[in-house]
Each structure stands twice: as C-alpha cells, then as structure tokens.
Design a protein around this motif. Structure first.
Motif, mmCIF file in Angstrom:
data_model
loop_
_atom_site.group_PDB
_atom_site.id
_atom_site.type_symbol
_atom_site.label_atom_id
_atom_site.label_comp_id
_atom_site.label_asym_id
_atom_site.label_seq_id
_atom_site.Cartn_x
_atom_site.Cartn_y
_atom_site.Cartn_z
ATOM 1 N N GLY A 1 3.682 11.376 6.196
ATOM 2 C CA GLY A 1 4.546 10.731 5.223
ATOM 3 C C GLY A 1 3.953 9.490 4.594
ATOM 4 N N PHE A 2 2.733 9.116 5.009
ATOM 5 C CA PHE A 2 2.054 7.933 4.465
ATOM 6 C C PHE A 2 2.976 6.714 4.504
ATOM 7 C CE2 PHE A 2 -0.661 11.261 3.454
ATOM 8 C CZ PHE A 2 -1.879 10.784 3.012
ATOM 9 N N ILE A 3 3.601 6.517 5.659
ATOM 10 C CA ILE A 3 4.508 5.395 5.869
ATOM 11 C C ILE A 3 3.690 4.138 6.184
ATOM 12 C CG2 ILE A 3 6.349 4.519 7.371
ATOM 13 C CD1 ILE A 3 7.149 7.495 7.778
ATOM 14 N N ASN A 4 4.095 3.001 5.603
ATOM 15 C CA ASN A 4 3.392 1.715 5.789
ATOM 16 C C ASN A 4 1.913 1.844 5.423
ATOM 17 O OD1 ASN A 4 5.802 0.519 6.953
ATOM 18 N ND2 ASN A 4 5.341 1.713 8.793
ATOM 19 N N ASP A 5 1.683 2.445 4.256
ATOM 20 C CA ASP A 5 0.325 2.761 3.799
ATOM 21 C C ASP A 5 -0.303 1.535 3.127
ATOM 22 O OD1 ASP A 5 -1.951 4.177 3.164
ATOM 23 O OD2 ASP A 5 -1.049 5.289 1.496
ATOM 24 N N GLN B 1 13.013 0.918 1.326
ATOM 25 C CA GLN B 1 12.734 -0.480 1.628
ATOM 26 C C GLN B 1 11.244 -0.801 1.551
ATOM 27 O OE1 GLN B 1 13.588 1.767 3.837
ATOM 28 N NE2 GLN B 1 12.538 1.475 5.797
ATOM 29 N N SER B 2 10.393 0.210 1.811
ATOM 30 C CA SER B 2 8.948 -0.050 1.846
ATOM 31 C C SER B 2 8.150 0.745 0.812
ATOM 32 C CB SER B 2 8.400 0.261 3.244
ATOM 33 O OG SER B 2 8.591 1.633 3.567
ATOM 34 N N MET B 3 8.831 1.516 -0.043
ATOM 35 C CA MET B 3 8.160 2.320 -1.064
ATOM 36 C C MET B 3 8.851 2.163 -2.414
ATOM 37 S SD MET B 3 7.602 5.891 1.042
ATOM 38 C CE MET B 3 6.721 5.951 2.598
ATOM 39 N N ILE B 4 8.085 2.376 -3.485
ATOM 40 C CA ILE B 4 8.610 2.366 -4.844
ATOM 41 C C ILE B 4 8.374 3.744 -5.444
ATOM 42 C CG2 ILE B 4 8.540 1.254 -7.113
ATOM 43 C CD1 ILE B 4 7.147 -1.131 -5.828
ATOM 44 N N ILE C 1 1.267 -0.405 -4.404
ATOM 45 C CA ILE C 1 -0.072 0.119 -4.134
ATOM 46 C C ILE C 1 -0.015 1.632 -4.262
ATOM 47 C CG2 ILE C 1 -1.926 0.323 -2.434
ATOM 48 C CD1 ILE C 1 -0.842 -2.220 -1.104
ATOM 49 N N VAL C 2 -0.935 2.217 -5.020
ATOM 50 C CA VAL C 2 -0.980 3.669 -5.185
ATOM 51 C C VAL C 2 -1.134 4.315 -3.811
ATOM 52 C CG1 VAL C 2 -2.174 5.611 -6.253
ATOM 53 C CG2 VAL C 2 -2.048 3.433 -7.465
ATOM 54 N N SER C 3 -0.182 5.204 -3.462
ATOM 55 C CA SER C 3 -0.193 5.771 -2.116
ATOM 56 C C SER C 3 -0.224 7.285 -2.110
ATOM 57 C CB SER C 3 1.029 5.261 -1.338
ATOM 58 O OG SER C 3 1.071 5.814 -0.036
ATOM 59 N N PRO D 1 7.106 13.049 -8.838
ATOM 60 C CA PRO D 1 6.915 11.591 -8.866
ATOM 61 C C PRO D 1 5.841 11.169 -7.876
ATOM 62 C CG PRO D 1 8.719 12.119 -7.408
ATOM 63 C CD PRO D 1 8.196 13.440 -7.912
ATOM 64 N N LYS D 2 5.616 9.851 -7.782
ATOM 65 C CA LYS D 2 4.677 9.276 -6.828
ATOM 66 C C LYS D 2 5.375 8.193 -6.021
ATOM 67 C CE LYS D 2 1.113 11.425 -8.782
ATOM 68 N NZ LYS D 2 0.315 12.438 -8.117
ATOM 69 N N ALA D 3 4.992 8.071 -4.765
ATOM 70 C CA ALA D 3 5.490 6.986 -3.923
ATOM 71 C C ALA D 3 4.408 5.927 -3.801
ATOM 72 C CB ALA D 3 5.870 7.511 -2.544
ATOM 73 N N PHE D 4 4.731 4.706 -4.187
ATOM 74 C CA PHE D 4 3.817 3.572 -4.071
ATOM 75 C C PHE D 4 4.293 2.686 -2.925
ATOM 76 C CE2 PHE D 4 1.494 3.099 -8.350
ATOM 77 C CZ PHE D 4 1.570 4.450 -8.632
ATOM 78 N N THR D 5 3.368 2.052 -2.221
ATOM 79 C CA THR D 5 3.710 1.084 -1.186
ATOM 80 C C THR D 5 4.343 -0.146 -1.838
ATOM 81 O OG1 THR D 5 1.850 1.849 0.162
ATOM 82 C CG2 THR D 5 2.784 -0.296 0.716
ATOM 83 N N ARG D 6 5.485 -0.573 -1.333
ATOM 84 C CA ARG D 6 6.199 -1.733 -1.899
ATOM 85 C C ARG D 6 5.642 -3.016 -1.272
ATOM 86 N NH1 ARG D 6 11.027 -2.136 -4.561
ATOM 87 N NH2 ARG D 6 11.704 -0.022 -3.968
ATOM 88 N N ILE D 7 4.895 -3.792 -2.040
ATOM 89 C CA ILE D 7 4.196 -4.963 -1.513
ATOM 90 C C ILE D 7 5.156 -6.022 -0.983
ATOM 91 C CG2 ILE D 7 2.707 -6.911 -2.147
ATOM 92 C CD1 ILE D 7 1.211 -4.998 -4.011
ATOM 93 N N SER D 8 6.271 -6.247 -1.674
ATOM 94 C CA SER D 8 7.187 -7.318 -1.257
ATOM 95 C C SER D 8 7.671 -7.130 0.183
ATOM 96 C CB SER D 8 8.376 -7.407 -2.212
ATOM 97 O OG SER D 8 9.110 -6.187 -2.212
ATOM 98 N N TYR D 9 7.839 -5.882 0.594
ATOM 99 C CA TYR D 9 8.297 -5.592 1.960
ATOM 100 C C TYR D 9 7.269 -6.067 2.987
ATOM 101 C CZ TYR D 9 9.799 -2.862 6.032
ATOM 102 O OH TYR D 9 10.199 -2.476 7.291
#
Length: 263
Positions: free
Chosen positions: A109-113, A188-191, A220-222, A231-239
């Motif tokens: 799932g590329f969690i916390n990537d 909370q951790s992805m866009i 961040i491109v994930s 769509p694409k899931a990006f890593t949410r930097i603010s988290y």
C-alpha cells in the motif's frame, strides 16, 4: 491492431503502476525548478532513477520505495540539472551519506512512503540550486487546487525516461476517489491527485518528486492504482513534518565533531 489492444489492456490491468513519469506535460524551462534533485540509485543488479527535492543544503526528501532495494544500495544526488545525460556546468553531483526511511513505512500500500537523505557534503546554493519550503503540520492543500509536479520519468507508457526535466499541472482530488481504488489509501497521510481526463499524469521515474502548490512542497510522488494514469496517491508532507524536523535536528547534531552517530 490486435497486438496494440492486447498491450494496452496489459497496462490497464496491472494491479499497481508506479507514479513515476510525466505524461501530457511539457519540458520545463531549464533550471526553473532549482530545488529538483535527480537520484541515481544503484544496487548489485541494476541502476534506477527517482526524483527528490532539496529542503536544506544537506538534505533531500524523496519516496521511501525509491531506496527500498535488496542488498547494498548507493545513492547519488544530482542538483542543478536540466538534462541529466549531459555534464552541465551548473550540476552538483553529491553522494548520499545516509538516509532515514520512516519507521512505519510499508511496501504494502506504500504507506508512509517518505525518506530523508543526508548529503555527504552540503550543496552550494546558487541561482540553479536552491531549497524549497514544505508544508507545516496541519497545513493542507484544498481540493481542486492546481499544483505542479516535475521529473525525469517516462513520457509515455513505454520506455525510455526523459533526459530533460519535464513538468505537468495536476489537480488535488477528493479523497473518496482514491479510496475507491485502494483500501490502503490513508487521507491523513496521503493526497489524492490527478487529471480526470487521463491526459496528464506522473509515472515511473518521477517517484519522489514534489507536488508544489503556491511555491511550497505539499506532497511526494508515491503510487498509482489499476488505471496507470488516474488517480495517484501522493505522500502528504504536512502529516510527516514533525518527523522531518526531528530527523533534520539529528542530522545537525551529527555534524558536530565528536558527536555520537544515531545509527
């Protein structure tokens, strides 16, 4: 024609597609994105590429899956580049001394990537090499915002990757769109990002690059999903901002002569 249809379907049916190339974008104005970093990643069997971005003279942010390889891995960062296959006078080629992958990163799932790389020496800040600010904790980009992504990834579903830096404008999407595609999407951790018309996207080779909204890095491109383009899931930097700040403080302490290593 039949062969073409079979090949097309093969791409569509992939269970996961990397979010790494710029499709439907344009060549960036040379050195207009001075924060961009080109990552050359080598292990015993192959050499791969990713994007990244300078956030401090000695630190680059990227995606954890870029360096999550088997065996010994060496990473070199090239800053100030436009054409990565040429020795441009503005380029700074710096080995990576160490990197820190988020402790809760998961390949599934590329969690916390997310990964923070410490450069062996500080980059020289010039007109063509500059760092970019990034989103603070609880600072979110709104749905519908148009943001820019840059990278040296592929420009179509097939190889090769681009020699020159390219960029594309993509829209921040509603979280439920990505949630439909994957049970691993974590708001909370992805866009959730992409172009609904599937004419523009990131893909293989652009992973690790920044999602820049109003001159600040928010993502961040994930990864991508069943559809290679949307769509694409990006890593949410603010988290991850508190974690990033903590690692940067540790990097600074390790630069003090005689200080203990955190390894």
């Amino acid at each position: 024609m039949l062969l073409l249809l079979l090949l097309t379907n093969a791409f569509v049916l992939l269970p996961w597609a990397g979010a790494g190339r710029i499709i439907g974008g344009r060549e960036a104005v040379a050195h207009s994105r001075p924060y961009m970093a080109f990552l050359k990643i080598k292990n015993a069997t192959k050499t791969s590429r990713c994007g990244g971005f300078l956030i401090r003279p000695d630190a680059v942010l990227s995606a954890a899956h870029c360096v999550d390889k088997k065996g010994t891995v060496r990473v070199t960062v090239i800053l100030g580049a436009h054409n990565v296959n040429r020795r441009e006078p503005n380029q700074q080629k710096i080995p990576v001394e160490k990197w820190v992958i988020h402790p809760k990163y998961s390949r599934k799932g590329f969690i916390n990537d997310i990964v923070l790389l410490k450069l062996k020496k500080k980059a020289k800040i010039t007109e063509n090499v500059r760092y970019i600010s990034f989103a603070k904790e609880n600072e979110r980009v709104r749905v519908g915002a148009l943001c820019r992504v840059s990278g040296w990834g592929r420009t179509s579903l097939n190889p090769p990757a681009s020699d020159v830096l390219r960029e594309v404008e993509l829209k921040v999407q509603k979280e439920k769109i990505c949630q439909k595609f994957s049970k691993y999407f974590q708001p909370q951790s992805m866009i959730c990002v992409g172009d609904e018309n599937r004419k523009k996207a990131t893909y293989k080779g652009d992973s690790g690059g920044p999602l820049v909204c109003k001159n600040k890095a928010y993502g961040i491109v994930s990864r991508g999903y069943d559809d290679p383009l949307f769509p694409k899931a990006f890593t949410r930097i603010s988290y991850f901002e508190p974690w990033i700040r903590k690692q940067l403080r540790r990097f600074a302490i390790q630069d003090i002569p005689g200080s203990p290593s955190s390894d």
